[in-house]
Write a protein that holds these residues in place. Sequence first.
Motif, PDB file in Angstrom:
ATOM      1  N   ASP A 215      11.917  63.465  48.419  1.00 49.38           N
ATOM      2  CA  ASP A 215      11.105  64.622  48.039  1.00 49.38           C
ATOM      3  C   ASP A 215      10.009  64.216  47.059  1.00 49.38           C
ATOM      4  N   VAL A 216      10.366  63.389  46.076  1.00 46.69           N
ATOM      5  CA  VAL A 216       9.393  62.967  45.061  1.00 46.69           C
ATOM      6  C   VAL A 216       8.319  62.073  45.668  1.00 46.69           C
ATOM      7  N   GLU A 217       8.729  61.127  46.511  1.00 51.56           N
ATOM      8  CA  GLU A 217       7.791  60.139  47.033  1.00 51.56           C
ATOM      9  C   GLU A 217       6.975  60.641  48.213  1.00 51.56           C
ATOM     10  N   LEU A 218       7.603  61.441  49.094  1.00 49.01           N
ATOM     11  CA  LEU A 218       6.914  61.831  50.329  1.00 49.01           C
ATOM     12  C   LEU A 218       6.843  63.337  50.555  1.00 49.01           C
ATOM     13  N   GLY A 219       7.586  64.108  49.770  1.00 49.84           N
ATOM     14  CA  GLY A 219       7.569  65.559  49.950  1.00 49.84           C
ATOM     15  C   GLY A 219       8.231  66.026  51.226  1.00 49.84           C
ATOM     16  N   VAL A 220       9.217  65.291  51.719  1.00 42.59           N
ATOM     17  CA  VAL A 220       9.923  65.669  52.948  1.00 42.59           C
ATOM     18  C   VAL A 220      11.426  65.629  52.699  1.00 42.59           C
ATOM     19  N   GLU A 221      12.177  66.198  53.656  1.00 43.76           N
ATOM     20  CA  GLU A 221      13.631  66.214  53.582  1.00 43.76           C
ATOM     21  C   GLU A 221      14.215  65.150  54.505  1.00 43.76           C
ATOM     22  N   PRO A 222      15.451  64.705  54.242  1.00 41.87           N
ATOM     23  CA  PRO A 222      16.126  63.821  55.198  1.00 41.87           C
ATOM     24  C   PRO A 222      16.251  64.510  56.556  1.00 41.87           C
ATOM     25  N   SER A 223      16.414  63.726  57.593  1.00 38.66           N
ATOM     26  CA  SER A 223      16.489  64.268  58.944  1.00 38.66           C
ATOM     27  C   SER A 223      17.772  65.053  59.176  1.00 38.66           C
ATOM     28  N   ALA A 224      17.744  65.932  60.190  1.00 40.65           N
ATOM     29  CA  ALA A 224      18.947  66.672  60.577  1.00 40.65           C
ATOM     30  C   ALA A 224      20.052  65.719  61.009  1.00 40.65           C
ATOM     31  N   ARG A 225      19.676  64.585  61.557  1.00 43.06           N
ATOM     32  CA  ARG A 225      20.662  63.582  61.967  1.00 43.06           C
ATOM     33  C   ARG A 225      21.463  63.087  60.774  1.00 43.06           C
ATOM     34  N   PHE A 226      20.810  62.954  59.636  1.00 52.00           N
ATOM     35  CA  PHE A 226      21.500  62.489  58.440  1.00 52.00           C
ATOM     36  C   PHE A 226      22.538  63.523  58.008  1.00 52.00           C
ATOM     37  N   VAL A 227      22.131  64.781  57.920  1.00 52.62           N
ATOM     38  CA  VAL A 227      23.045  65.849  57.499  1.00 52.62           C
ATOM     39  C   VAL A 227      24.226  65.964  58.467  1.00 52.62           C
ATOM     40  N   ALA A 228      23.957  65.753  59.755  1.00 50.74           N
ATOM     41  CA  ALA A 228      24.999  65.904  60.774  1.00 50.74           C
ATOM     42  C   ALA A 228      26.104  64.859  60.658  1.00 50.74           C
ATOM     43  N   MET A 229      25.902  63.829  59.865  1.00 51.37           N
ATOM     44  CA  MET A 229      26.937  62.811  59.669  1.00 51.37           C
ATOM     45  C   MET A 229      28.127  63.365  58.895  1.00 51.37           C
ATOM     46  N   PHE A 230      27.900  64.400  58.089  1.00 48.49           N
ATOM     47  CA  PHE A 230      28.942  64.926  57.211  1.00 48.49           C
ATOM     48  C   PHE A 230      29.841  65.922  57.937  1.00 48.49           C
ATOM     49  N   PRO A 231      31.067  66.144  57.412  1.00 49.99           N
ATOM     50  CA  PRO A 231      31.926  67.195  57.967  1.00 49.99           C
ATOM     51  C   PRO A 231      31.222  68.545  57.908  1.00 49.99           C
ATOM     52  N   THR A 232      31.600  69.451  58.789  1.00 45.22           N
ATOM     53  CA  THR A 232      30.895  70.731  58.929  1.00 45.22           C
ATOM     54  C   THR A 232      30.818  71.491  57.609  1.00 45.22           C
ATOM     55  N   ALA A 233      31.929  71.569  56.873  1.00 44.38           N
ATOM     56  CA  ALA A 233      31.922  72.305  55.603  1.00 44.38           C
ATOM     57  C   ALA A 233      30.965  71.666  54.607  1.00 44.38           C
ATOM     58  N   THR A 234      30.920  70.349  54.593  1.00 43.52           N
ATOM     59  CA  THR A 234      30.019  69.649  53.680  1.00 43.52           C
ATOM     60  C   THR A 234      28.573  69.863  54.088  1.00 43.52           C
ATOM     61  N   GLN A 235      28.312  69.912  55.396  1.00 41.68           N
ATOM     62  CA  GLN A 235      26.949  70.172  55.871  1.00 41.68           C
ATOM     63  C   GLN A 235      26.431  71.499  55.325  1.00 41.68           C
ATOM     64  N   ALA A 236      27.282  72.525  55.368  1.00 38.08           N
ATOM     65  CA  ALA A 236      26.864  73.846  54.900  1.00 38.08           C
ATOM     66  C   ALA A 236      26.518  73.801  53.414  1.00 38.08           C
ATOM     67  N   ARG A 237      27.305  73.072  52.630  1.00 37.13           N
ATOM     68  CA  ARG A 237      27.036  72.983  51.190  1.00 37.13           C
ATOM     69  C   ARG A 237      25.732  72.195  50.953  1.00 37.13           C
ATOM     70  N   LEU A 238      25.508  71.165  51.733  1.00 39.24           N
ATOM     71  CA  LEU A 238      24.273  70.399  51.572  1.00 39.24           C
ATOM     72  C   LEU A 238      23.055  71.243  51.913  1.00 39.24           C
ATOM     73  N   MET A 239      23.177  72.075  52.944  1.00 41.23           N
ATOM     74  CA  MET A 239      22.065  72.950  53.308  1.00 41.23           C
ATOM     75  C   MET A 239      21.768  73.950  52.202  1.00 41.23           C
ATOM     76  N   ARG A 240      22.835  74.481  51.563  1.00 42.04           N
ATOM     77  CA  ARG A 240      22.609  75.404  50.452  1.00 42.04           C
ATOM     78  C   ARG A 240      21.931  74.696  49.295  1.00 42.04           C
ATOM     79  N   LEU A 241      22.349  73.467  49.019  1.00 40.28           N
ATOM     80  CA  LEU A 241      21.731  72.700  47.945  1.00 40.28           C
ATOM     81  C   LEU A 241      20.263  72.430  48.248  1.00 40.28           C
ATOM     82  N   THR A 242      19.954  72.207  49.508  1.00 41.27           N
ATOM     83  CA  THR A 242      18.576  71.953  49.904  1.00 41.27           C
ATOM     84  C   THR A 242      17.711  73.173  49.668  1.00 41.27           C
ATOM     85  N   ARG A 243      18.244  74.355  50.026  1.00 36.33           N
ATOM     86  CA  ARG A 243      17.472  75.592  49.833  1.00 36.33           C
ATOM     87  C   ARG A 243      17.270  75.900  48.353  1.00 36.33           C
ATOM     88  N   GLU A 244      18.244  75.501  47.523  1.00 36.40           N
ATOM     89  CA  GLU A 244      18.111  75.745  46.091  1.00 36.40           C
ATOM     90  C   GLU A 244      17.055  74.832  45.468  1.00 36.40           C
TER      91      GLU A 244
END
Length: 244
Positions: A215-244
Amino acid sequence: MSTADTFAPRLCLLGRFTLTCGPTVLDVGTAAQRLLAYLGLRHHGTRTVVAGTLWPDVPEERAHGSLRTALWRLHRGREPLVCSAGDALSLAESVTVDARTLMDSALHVVDASPLALAPSPELFFAGDLLPGWDEDWVLFERERLRQLRLHALDALAHRLLAEGHHALALEAALESVRVEPLRESAHRAVVAVHLAEHNVLEAVRHYLVFRDLLDVELGVEPSARFVAMFPTATQARLMRLTRE
């Protein structure tokens, strides 16, 4: 290793330039260093091309004169390190070059050949190519080798992980991160190792550090592929953290 191999000339281009013959470090001067490095990386070249590349800012006649002086210095009092066939120059076959070995090892790993047959995979963790040298041809070769090393480190990390060598896989992935901190595939490899060891906290922590860096260097988010590596419950928490 035979005695002949032990005392064969060795040209080290990863990290500080070093030319050795057995235990002896050979001092050949700056111009000869450039010539050896060029031939060590590009294998061969005509006198005109070599002279024009190494001495680009002087008249052609003077460049050829500098080349002749460098060759004389290399041949003085020792077995020739550079071979001449007509107008073509090449490094003597007896000279081993660490950068060439790194290239061979990297291509071996990327081609999915057996790891045990790779010439010297430990060179993936060696220094950068000729740091401090800023000539255009060095910059090109440095970037070419850097990209090849990164692809090899990513492939090595995944192969070691698949074989259950988690600590070694993590070392390869972290080296890739060191070489290029913004490379997502390297960070995914780090997270894959943590998840394989059920260290979800470490995986999430690493993801968040990379997300903030991106975010600091390029102003972008990691890819959806990266988030999809995590368990489903963890993905949801990461998405909430991203929106915050």
